[in-house]
Design a protein around this motif. Structure first.
Motif, PDB file in Angstrom:
ATOM      1  N   ASN A 184       1.847  14.431  -2.179  1.00 49.40           N
ATOM      2  CA  ASN A 184       1.010  15.635  -1.543  1.00 49.40           C
ATOM      3  C   ASN A 184       0.536  14.868   0.036  1.00 49.40           C
ATOM      4  O   ASN A 184       0.276  13.749   0.162  1.00 49.40           O
ATOM      5  N   SER A 185       0.382  16.080   0.681  1.00 44.71           N
ATOM      6  CA  SER A 185       0.075  15.709   2.189  1.00 44.71           C
ATOM      7  C   SER A 185      -1.182  14.971   2.471  1.00 44.71           C
ATOM      8  O   SER A 185      -1.404  14.160   3.482  1.00 44.71           O
ATOM      9  N   GLN A 186      -2.281  15.019   1.654  1.00 41.83           N
ATOM     10  CA  GLN A 186      -3.486  14.405   1.762  1.00 41.83           C
ATOM     11  C   GLN A 186      -3.225  12.868   1.413  1.00 41.83           C
ATOM     12  O   GLN A 186      -4.232  11.988   1.781  1.00 41.83           O
ATOM     13  N   ASP A 187      -2.414  12.342   0.846  1.00 42.89           N
ATOM     14  CA  ASP A 187      -2.051  10.932   0.629  1.00 42.89           C
ATOM     15  C   ASP A 187      -1.303  10.318   1.902  1.00 42.89           C
ATOM     16  O   ASP A 187      -1.180   9.153   2.058  1.00 42.89           O
ATOM     17  N   LEU A 188      -0.936  11.290   2.796  1.00 47.60           N
ATOM     18  CA  LEU A 188      -0.267  10.810   4.187  1.00 47.60           C
ATOM     19  C   LEU A 188       0.883  10.235   4.081  1.00 47.60           C
ATOM     20  O   LEU A 188       1.855   9.895   5.015  1.00 47.60           O
ATOM     21  N   SER A 189       1.401   9.593   2.987  1.00 43.53           N
ATOM     22  CA  SER A 189       2.734   8.791   2.843  1.00 43.53           C
ATOM     23  C   SER A 189       3.237   8.832   1.454  1.00 43.53           C
ATOM     24  O   SER A 189       2.424   9.283   0.720  1.00 43.53           O
ATOM     25  N   TYR A 190       4.317   8.602   1.273  1.00 41.47           N
ATOM     26  CA  TYR A 190       5.006   8.524  -0.137  1.00 41.47           C
ATOM     27  C   TYR A 190       5.998   7.309  -0.343  1.00 41.47           C
ATOM     28  O   TYR A 190       6.243   6.670   0.592  1.00 41.47           O
ATOM     29  N   SER A 191       6.255   6.992  -1.616  1.00 38.22           N
ATOM     30  CA  SER A 191       7.278   5.956  -1.884  1.00 38.22           C
ATOM     31  C   SER A 191       7.832   6.290  -3.091  1.00 38.22           C
ATOM     32  O   SER A 191       7.109   6.626  -4.194  1.00 38.22           O
ATOM     33  N   ILE A 192       9.051   6.677  -3.320  1.00 38.58           N
ATOM     34  CA  ILE A 192       9.650   6.955  -4.428  1.00 38.58           C
ATOM     35  C   ILE A 192      11.219   6.201  -4.889  1.00 38.58           C
ATOM     36  O   ILE A 192      11.768   5.739  -3.846  1.00 38.58           O
ATOM     37  N   ASP A 193      11.463   6.211  -5.925  1.00 37.61           N
ATOM     38  CA  ASP A 193      12.874   5.649  -6.495  1.00 37.61           C
ATOM     39  C   ASP A 193      13.676   6.855  -6.704  1.00 37.61           C
ATOM     40  O   ASP A 193      12.953   7.713  -7.712  1.00 37.61           O
ATOM     41  N   LEU A 194      14.807   6.988  -6.437  1.00 37.24           N
ATOM     42  CA  LEU A 194      15.595   8.157  -7.068  1.00 37.24           C
ATOM     43  C   LEU A 194      17.095   7.592  -7.083  1.00 37.24           C
ATOM     44  O   LEU A 194      17.382   6.759  -6.294  1.00 37.24           O
TER      45      LEU A 194
END
Length: 167
Positions: free
Chosen positions: A56-66
């Motif tokens: 979500n944009s309010q988290d400002l960043s992301y990290s995912i395994d795919l």
């Protein structure tokens, strides 16, 4: 992970994965850090059409395994109390992105602010509550979004993603 066969034999299945990290940006700057002006981001696998959330944009960043592959990045507004984020739902903001190795990928959403008047045969729409129309922008790539209601006589400050739309 391990799968048990009906005969009791164990089989190990392994998947190669990559780690993708990045920031959510709006016109090159961080999104509003607000639960009242935010959007959800997803990836759609180009091979299987499977869609899964990345943040979500309010988290400002992301990290995912795919699993490595080619993906489309999808944008959908969640809440838009102050028109600080684009109103689009289901919009493709990045297409056919090759995510084949661990990497950083910032998702920078370009948006424009629109305004205008609603006219009926060149004049104002009737102001009656039961005699009004809703105006939407609709695009196969950019989704659908509400511009406004004819009883408002126009719209101002509506943030949208660039694209080809029909009204």
């Amino acid at each position: 992970f391990t799968v048990l066969h009906s005969d009791g034999a164990a089989h190990t299945i392994s998947f190669n994965t990559v780690v993708i990290t990045g920031d959510f940006l709006l016109n090159g700057a961080p999104f509003p850090e607000s639960e009242y002006n935010d959007a959800n981001f997803s990836l759609r696998d180009r091979l299987t059409n499977s869609v899964f959330s990345i943040g979500n944009s309010q988290d400002l960043s992301y990290s995912i395994d795919l699993i490595p592959g080619h993906y489309d990045v999808l944008y959908s507004v969640e809440t838009n109390q102050d028109d600080d984020v684009p109103r689009n739902v289901g919009a493709v903001v990045m297409e056919n992105v090759a995510l084949l190795a661990s990497q950083a990928l910032d998702i920078d959403v370009t948006a424009y602010t629109l305004g205008g008047d609603f006219k009926l045969n060149g004049g104002a729409f009737p102001g009656a509550e039961n005699d009004d129309a809703k105006f939407f922008l609709v695009s196969e790539q950019m989704g659908q979004l509400l511009l406004g209601d004819s009883k408002e006589q126009g719209f101002d400050g509506v943030m949208v993603l660039p694209g080809d739309y029909e009204i």
